[in-house]
Scaffold this active site. Structure first.
Site, mmCIF file in Angstrom:
data_model
loop_
_atom_site.group_PDB
_atom_site.id
_atom_site.type_symbol
_atom_site.label_atom_id
_atom_site.label_comp_id
_atom_site.label_asym_id
_atom_site.label_seq_id
_atom_site.Cartn_x
_atom_site.Cartn_y
_atom_site.Cartn_z
ATOM 1 N N TYR A 56 -42.366 11.618 -1.214
ATOM 2 C CA TYR A 56 -42.102 10.257 -1.145
ATOM 3 C C TYR A 56 -42.213 9.975 0.442
ATOM 4 C CZ TYR A 56 -40.656 7.085 -4.794
ATOM 5 O OH TYR A 56 -40.835 6.219 -5.689
ATOM 6 N N GLU A 58 -41.828 6.190 1.942
ATOM 7 C CA GLU A 58 -41.704 4.869 1.997
ATOM 8 C C GLU A 58 -41.661 4.618 3.574
ATOM 9 O OE1 GLU A 58 -38.597 3.281 -0.152
ATOM 10 O OE2 GLU A 58 -39.708 3.263 -2.187
ATOM 11 N N ASP A 223 -64.290 -8.838 2.454
ATOM 12 C CA ASP A 223 -63.943 -7.803 1.515
ATOM 13 C C ASP A 223 -65.201 -6.900 1.567
ATOM 14 O OD1 ASP A 223 -63.580 -5.964 -0.676
ATOM 15 O OD2 ASP A 223 -62.831 -7.460 -1.963
ATOM 16 N N THR A 249 -62.428 -0.950 -0.604
ATOM 17 C CA THR A 249 -61.856 0.149 -1.361
ATOM 18 C C THR A 249 -62.428 1.307 -0.511
ATOM 19 O OG1 THR A 249 -64.033 -0.019 -2.562
ATOM 20 C CG2 THR A 249 -62.080 -0.951 -3.633
ATOM 21 N N LYS A 252 -66.322 3.714 -2.670
ATOM 22 C CA LYS A 252 -67.812 3.430 -3.040
ATOM 23 C C LYS A 252 -68.687 4.036 -2.155
ATOM 24 C CE LYS A 252 -66.158 -0.581 -5.621
ATOM 25 N NZ LYS A 252 -64.753 -1.242 -5.255
ATOM 26 N N ARG A 258 -60.432 7.045 -4.909
ATOM 27 C CA ARG A 258 -60.073 5.649 -5.260
ATOM 28 C C ARG A 258 -58.752 5.254 -4.425
ATOM 29 N NH1 ARG A 258 -63.029 5.312 -9.233
ATOM 30 N NH2 ARG A 258 -62.528 3.065 -9.303
HETATM 31 N N1 PLP Z 1 -63.289 -5.938 -4.151
HETATM 32 C C1 PLP Z 1 -64.656 -5.777 -4.410
HETATM 33 C C2 PLP Z 1 -65.614 -6.635 -3.848
HETATM 34 C C3 PLP Z 1 -64.702 -4.838 -5.495
HETATM 35 O O1 PLP Z 1 -66.215 -4.801 -5.805
HETATM 36 C C4 PLP Z 1 -63.774 -4.292 -6.081
HETATM 37 C C5 PLP Z 1 -63.944 -3.255 -7.145
HETATM 38 O O2 PLP Z 1 -65.031 -3.172 -7.587
HETATM 39 C C6 PLP Z 1 -62.498 -4.545 -5.411
HETATM 40 C C7 PLP Z 1 -62.121 -5.342 -4.571
HETATM 41 C C8 PLP Z 1 -61.314 -4.108 -6.211
HETATM 42 O O3 PLP Z 1 -61.294 -2.679 -6.288
HETATM 43 P P1 PLP Z 1 -60.199 -1.904 -7.069
HETATM 44 O O4 PLP Z 1 -60.903 -1.445 -8.253
HETATM 45 O O5 PLP Z 1 -59.998 -0.703 -6.511
HETATM 46 O O6 PLP Z 1 -58.815 -2.733 -7.518
#
Ligand code: PLP
Length: 440
Positions: A56, A58, A223, A249, A252, A258
């Site tokens: 843990y 936190e 994002d 993320t 990818k 993950r």
């Molecule tokens: N943002 C984008 C552009 C994504 O393509 C994805 C997942 O494919 C996510 C956020 C979300 O990621 P997670 O599946 O880890 O929640």
């Protein structure tokens, strides 16, 4: 971890071991073309399955709510430093457990005031500063045009908290039209503009988004979940200089475990950190934070840039090879690691769902995907999303991409014929034998 029939799981839990062995075989013997997946290195895999899972932690390095966190502090500080070095951001929070949570942290930090009292107080103290509240407007890319659920879809918490206007891609070009984004922004006056996508194969014009955000007084978030590896290596322009927030993320193109990562300008550091913990999460997944640190370390090496260059080269070759075999790609091609195949011209009677099923039986793993202005339903679709990060990790190159295009078209043209699937599967198997997984 390689297969070992004398491993603790094998001895203790045969049901899970059976699935483990089957999954190991599936990954080893199939071509992974899902654009959001990759194969991590043995070092990342080791960290993700390590004793860090027991702890843990936190809080943040130097400020924990549990004893015994000295090694957690080392791991998390290294992960933060490497993320900052990779992306050149002021601040990085490495604790979000997923990309969706990385995005939620931004909404919680920037768009939800502490409480109704805090809202009133802010209005009094700082009448010129905009107060952002639930129900405010967000402008983001439409899910059916390549956006993501966490960018304001009504079934997601982002769409339940906020009103949303979407920009999309043009029917003729398959690209985002920045004049149209500006028009929508002037019209709906968003408090936040979200950029980034799950299925958009063209270069993002962050500078133009920043101009629009500034004009309408909106915060700007990028994002980069899909293209993070390309951004980190300078092969796609970086949104970091012009955005208030950048999320991603880590699993990818970035090829880590993950997980999620939220970056921001220095002014937002405190708010982002308290949005992640204690705002949304308790104890961070420290084994995953450790694996992120290892992956970021790999991404800082020169080889990683060469890998990303090959990912792009492979995607371009795959797209061109499919087009030369009469398949349509949305927007005509790709600038990054993925492409959206529009099945309607080449194979009008084949839906994305049918294609996913037939290709899966032949050992080629893909996902069905809506194409812009799709008339089929989301569980059916007229498109396939293909990406090259995983095949490139196996060491495949241009010749293999041409062959993959060939195999895909053979399967689609066979209308799901079992004999064709078997013969393609044998060829897939041969390719997988030649190009091994990193941990094999
Ligand atoms: N943002 C984008 C552009 C994504 O393509 C994805 C997942 O494919 C996510 C956020 C979300 O990621 P997670 O599946 O880890 O929640």
């Amino acid at each position: 971890m390689t297969r070992n029939d004398d491993s603790p799981i094998a001895r203790q839990d045969p049901e899970i071991w059976k699935a483990f062995v089957a999954e190991e075989e599936r990954q080893r013997n199939t071509l992974e073309l899902i654009a959001s997946e990759n194969h991590v290195s043995p070092a990342v895999l080791q960290a993700a399955g390590s004793i860090f899972t027991n702890k843990y932690a936190e809080g943040y390095p130097g400020r924990r709510y549990y004893g015994g966190c000295e090694n957690m502090d080392i791991v998390e500080s290294i992960a933060i430093d490497r993320a900052k070095q990779l992306f050149g951001c002021d601040h990085a929070n490495v604790q979000p457990s997923s990309g969706s949570q990385a995005n939620q942290a931004v909404l919680l930090a920037a768009m939800l005031p502490g409480s109704r009292f805090a809202e009133a107080e802010q209005r009094e103290k700082n009448p010129d500063q905009p107060v952002r509240t639930p129900g405010d407007m967000i402008l983001s890319l439409h899910l059916d045009h390549g956006g993501h659920l966490s960018h304001g879809k009504n079934v997601n918490i982002s769409g339940k908290w906020f009103r949303v206007t979407h920009y999309g891609v043009e029917r003729e070009t398959g690209r985002i039209n920045m004049d149209e984004v500006a028009r929508l922004a002037r019209d709906c006056k968003p408090k936040m503009i979200i950029t980034g996508a799950s299925a958009y194969s063209r270069t993002w014009e962050w500078d133009k988004f920043a101009e629009i955000a500034q004009e309408v007084g909106a915060l700007l978030m990028a994002d980069i979940a899909h293209i993070a590896g390309l951004v980190a290596t300078g092969l796609h322009p970086s949104p970091v200089p012009v955005c208030d927030f950048v999320t991603t993320t880590t699993h990818k193109t970035l090829r880590g475990p993950r997980g999620g990562l939220t970056m921001c300008k220095a002014d937002w550091q405190k708010k982002i950190d308290s949005a992640v913990f204690p705002g949304m999460q308790g104890g961070p997944l420290m084994h995953i934070v450790a694996a992120k640190a290892v992956a970021f370390g790999e991404a800082l090496k020169p080889e990683f840039k060469k890998y990303q260059q090959r990912v792009i080269e492979n995607a371009k070759t795959l797209a061109e090879s499919l087009v030369s075999r009469k398949l349509n790609i949305v927007s005509g091609g790709t600038d990054n690691h993925l492409m959206l195949v529009d099945l309607r011209d080449g194979f009008p009677t084949v839906s994305g769902a049918m294609a996913e099923d037939w290709l899966g039986k032949a050992g080629i793993v893909v996902n069905k995907n809506m194409i812009p202005f799709d008339e089929r339903k989301p569980m059916e679709t007229s498109g396939l999303r293909l990406g090259t990060p995983a095949l490139t990790t196996r060491g495949m190159g241009i010749d293999e991409m041409r062959k993959v295009a060939d195999l895909i078209v053979r399967v689609l043209g066979s209308e799901g014929d079992a004999k064709v699937a078997e013969s393609v599967k044998a060829e897939v198997h041969g390719m997988c034998e030649q190009f091994k997984l990193p941990h094999a």
